[in-house]
Write a protein that holds these residues in place. Structure first.
Motif, PDB file in Angstrom:
ATOM      1  N   UNK A 402      40.914  42.293  38.392  1.00 45.80           N
ATOM      2  CA  UNK A 402      41.356  41.441  37.315  1.00 45.80           C
ATOM      3  C   UNK A 402      42.623  40.642  37.832  1.00 45.80           C
ATOM      4  N   UNK A 403      43.029  40.899  38.732  1.00 44.08           N
ATOM      5  CA  UNK A 403      44.494  40.296  39.419  1.00 44.08           C
ATOM      6  C   UNK A 403      43.649  39.311  40.002  1.00 44.08           C
ATOM      7  N   UNK A 404      42.594  38.848  40.817  1.00 43.37           N
ATOM      8  CA  UNK A 404      42.034  37.870  40.823  1.00 43.37           C
ATOM      9  C   UNK A 404      41.210  36.946  39.787  1.00 43.37           C
ATOM     10  N   UNK A 405      41.207  37.549  39.261  1.00 39.08           N
ATOM     11  CA  UNK A 405      41.004  36.902  37.791  1.00 39.08           C
ATOM     12  C   UNK A 405      41.723  35.872  37.307  1.00 39.08           C
ATOM     13  N   UNK A 451      32.434  38.801  34.823  1.00 41.08           N
ATOM     14  CA  UNK A 451      31.443  39.110  36.771  1.00 41.08           C
ATOM     15  C   UNK A 451      32.751  40.015  37.432  1.00 41.08           C
ATOM     16  N   UNK A 452      33.718  41.622  36.862  1.00 42.26           N
ATOM     17  CA  UNK A 452      34.436  41.699  36.900  1.00 42.26           C
ATOM     18  C   UNK A 452      33.860  43.255  37.395  1.00 42.26           C
ATOM     19  N   UNK A 453      33.026  42.976  36.026  1.00 42.64           N
ATOM     20  CA  UNK A 453      32.327  44.106  35.607  1.00 42.64           C
ATOM     21  C   UNK A 453      31.181  44.171  36.336  1.00 42.64           C
ATOM     22  N   UNK A 467      27.038  39.755  44.640  1.00 44.89           N
ATOM     23  CA  UNK A 467      27.231  39.084  45.481  1.00 44.89           C
ATOM     24  C   UNK A 467      28.019  38.160  44.689  1.00 44.89           C
ATOM     25  N   UNK A 468      27.617  36.862  44.353  1.00 43.45           N
ATOM     26  CA  UNK A 468      27.599  35.524  42.999  1.00 43.45           C
ATOM     27  C   UNK A 468      28.739  35.667  42.563  1.00 43.45           C
ATOM     28  N   UNK A 469      28.978  36.733  41.874  1.00 44.59           N
ATOM     29  CA  UNK A 469      30.642  37.585  41.353  1.00 44.59           C
ATOM     30  C   UNK A 469      31.764  37.062  42.063  1.00 44.59           C
ATOM     31  N   UNK A 470      31.085  37.892  42.918  1.00 45.56           N
ATOM     32  CA  UNK A 470      32.569  38.592  44.040  1.00 45.56           C
ATOM     33  C   UNK A 470      32.919  36.810  44.659  1.00 45.56           C
ATOM     34  N   UNK A 471      31.762  36.330  44.755  1.00 41.83           N
ATOM     35  CA  UNK A 471      32.552  34.798  45.023  1.00 41.83           C
ATOM     36  C   UNK A 471      33.200  34.137  44.166  1.00 41.83           C
ATOM     37  N   UNK A 472      32.829  34.364  42.630  1.00 40.97           N
ATOM     38  CA  UNK A 472      33.813  33.518  41.867  1.00 40.97           C
ATOM     39  C   UNK A 472      34.886  34.060  42.016  1.00 40.97           C
TER      40      UNK A 472
END
Length: 491
Positions: A402-405, A451-453, A467-472
């Motif tokens: 959530x912090x990154x988003x 992507x957090x979930x 991996x794609x969600x983490x990159x986002x």
């Protein structure tokens, strides 16, 4: 009284955020258009379309949030520069000032819902979902005006609470809890919250499909009346009380923590987390189904609480908290003194981001402790260490995610020059849009909130998708750093 209303309208001309909030009336009509387009339906019942575009989330979430922000802005502009002291000297009638702000809020609410009605008709008729009908359109306009008036009246408690506080953090966070409570109490005990009472009045005679609520209208009117009278009395008491009258990173971190001790945000956050946990639990016991998920299904409470907190409350609170920290010195005009010491603005901003990061993890860890304690009490024999560490890692990863988003929204605040409200509004819409983005498997992977979930393991996904969600999420963090690096005066 008319002179006070005229002055309030003149003040509105300087509030650029209000021009941004009006287009929010197009949010649900647009999402309704996407929803029925996604289902591939061509012959839609107009009442079903209007339920999605005007009688659903617009009534429960978007309009109360917008009006709540408007109420806080109205009162904060007076308390921020200590204008009440000068107004009382004039003198200005205190309750007359309060009702003038309420009247402007009511007119803004009516403008908002009329735009929503026009957008609902356009997004329904132009794509050919249903033919234009004067009877359906007049019904929509009538109910939209009813929603505008009733929700405007329901915002009196927020306006009264804003009159008590000199700051804006506490009332702004209370907006989220207030509308979140109204959303949940509609199915549990609708007569105890003005927003849920409004839904009973709007859905009278069962004309809105799929919206089944109690048919007794008198208790709903009485519920709204009691809240209104209580809010007016509270505002009268609140207004009466306003009387006439060369650094190291460790040092900077200590200074930021000392500032937080004088702020209400920590208390508000703890209260918000407790409130969300209680509402989700009551929903699992009372309103989800007769099976009572929270009592009979181990892990249901742990899984559901994090989702509702992420979609409705915590991202907006985190965006407000982070944006307030970054621009606090500019707001209080203490940055000039800090630069004379001198203090590195880049290091100061880095410390503030770190505090926001820790704050995000803290809120999710607190929510985890509450929900897991409830699971231990309810299902002692079924709780294991494996379950403990599984959900603990899930909650902590969501706190980081959530912090990154929301970090790009926080990083944009220096460009907007103290527009904390805009950061909070964007974060709320940002997290709310996850409802619709998660319908698509592709968008669910690449939209930051959903992507957090995926990263935390809430829903099953492939290693490539995770991996794609983490990159986002990492990209969001990188974009925020880029914004902060390019902000004028940061170096």
């Amino acid at each position: 009284m008319l002179k006070l209303i005229q002055i309030e309208f003149l003040k509105l001309r300087r509030q650029k955020l209000l021009y941004f909030l009006l287009p929010c009336s197009f949010v649900m009509p647009f999402f309704s258009f996407l929803y029925f387009h996604y289902l591939g339906e061509t012959n839609v019942n107009p009442m079903m379309f209007y339920k999605w575009s005007a009688f659903g989330f617009t009534q429960f979430m978007i309009l109360p949030f917008v009006l709540g922000m408007l109420c806080v802005i109205f009162m904060h502009e007076e308390t921020r520069y200590d204008m009440f002291r000068q107004l009382w000297i004039v003198p200005v009638n205190k309750m007359g000032l309060f009702f003038s702000k309420f009247f402007v809020t009511l007119l803004y609410s009516m403008s908002f819902m009329l735009l929503n009605a026009a957008a609902s008709v356009l997004f329904g008729v132009l794509p050919g979902y249903f033919p234009f009908s004067w009877a359906d359109t007049l019904f929509l306009v009538e109910r939209c005006l009813e929603i505008a008036v009733l929700i405007g009246i329901s915002m009196l408690p927020v306006l009264a609470l804003s009159a008590l506080q000199k700051g804006y953090l506490f009332p702004a966070c209370m907006i989220l809890l207030y509308l979140f409570a109204g959303f949940f109490m509609t199915s549990v005990c609708p007569y105890f919250h003005p927003i849920s009472c409004t839904s009973i009045l709007i859905a009278r005679n069962g004309i809105i499909p799929g919206l089944t609520l109690p048919s007794e209208l008198l208790p709903a009117f009485l519920g709204i009346l009691v809240w209104c009278l209580g809010s007016i009395a509270f505002a009268s008491l609140a207004l009466r009380k306003k009387k006439v009258g060369g650094e190291h990173m460790k040092t900077l971190l200590w200074a930021e923590l000392q500032k937080l001790r004088r702020s209400n945000i920590l208390f508000v956050t703890i209260f918000a987390v407790f409130f969300v946990a209680i509402l989700v639990f009551s929903g699992g016991v009372v309103m989800v189904s007769e099976e009572q998920y929270a009592l009979n299904r181990t892990g249901w409470y742990l899984s559901t609480a994090q989702v509702w907190a992420t979609l409705f409350v915590l991202p907006a609170m985190l965006a407000l908290f982070g944006s307030y920290l970054i621009c606090r010195e500019d707001q209080d005009d203490t940055m000039k003194s800090l630069l004379l010491i001198p203090v590195s603005k880049r290091k100061l901003t880095a410390v503030k981001l770190f505090v926001t990061f820790v704050f995000s993890i803290f809120t999710y860890f607190l929510l985890f402790l509450l929900t897991f304690s409830a699971e231990v009490i309810l299902h002692t024999s079924e709780v294991s260490f494996q379950m403990f560490f599984h959900f603990l890692s899930m909650y902590l990863l969501e706190g980081i995610g959530v912090f990154l988003a929301v970090s790009p929204i926080i990083a944009l605040v220096p460009y907007w020059k103290k527009s904390y409200w805009l950061a909070m509004v964007l974060a709320e819409l940002y997290s709310f849009a996850c409802f619709f983005m998660s319908m698509s498997p592709v968008l669910k992977t690449f939209y930051p909130i959903s992507a957090i979930f995926g990263v935390s393991g809430y829903y099953e996904t492939s290693p490539e998708g995770r991996f794609c969600s983490l990159l986002i999420l990492l990209l969001c963090g990188g974009v925020s750093l880029l914004f902060l690096q390019r902000t004028k005066g940061l170096h």
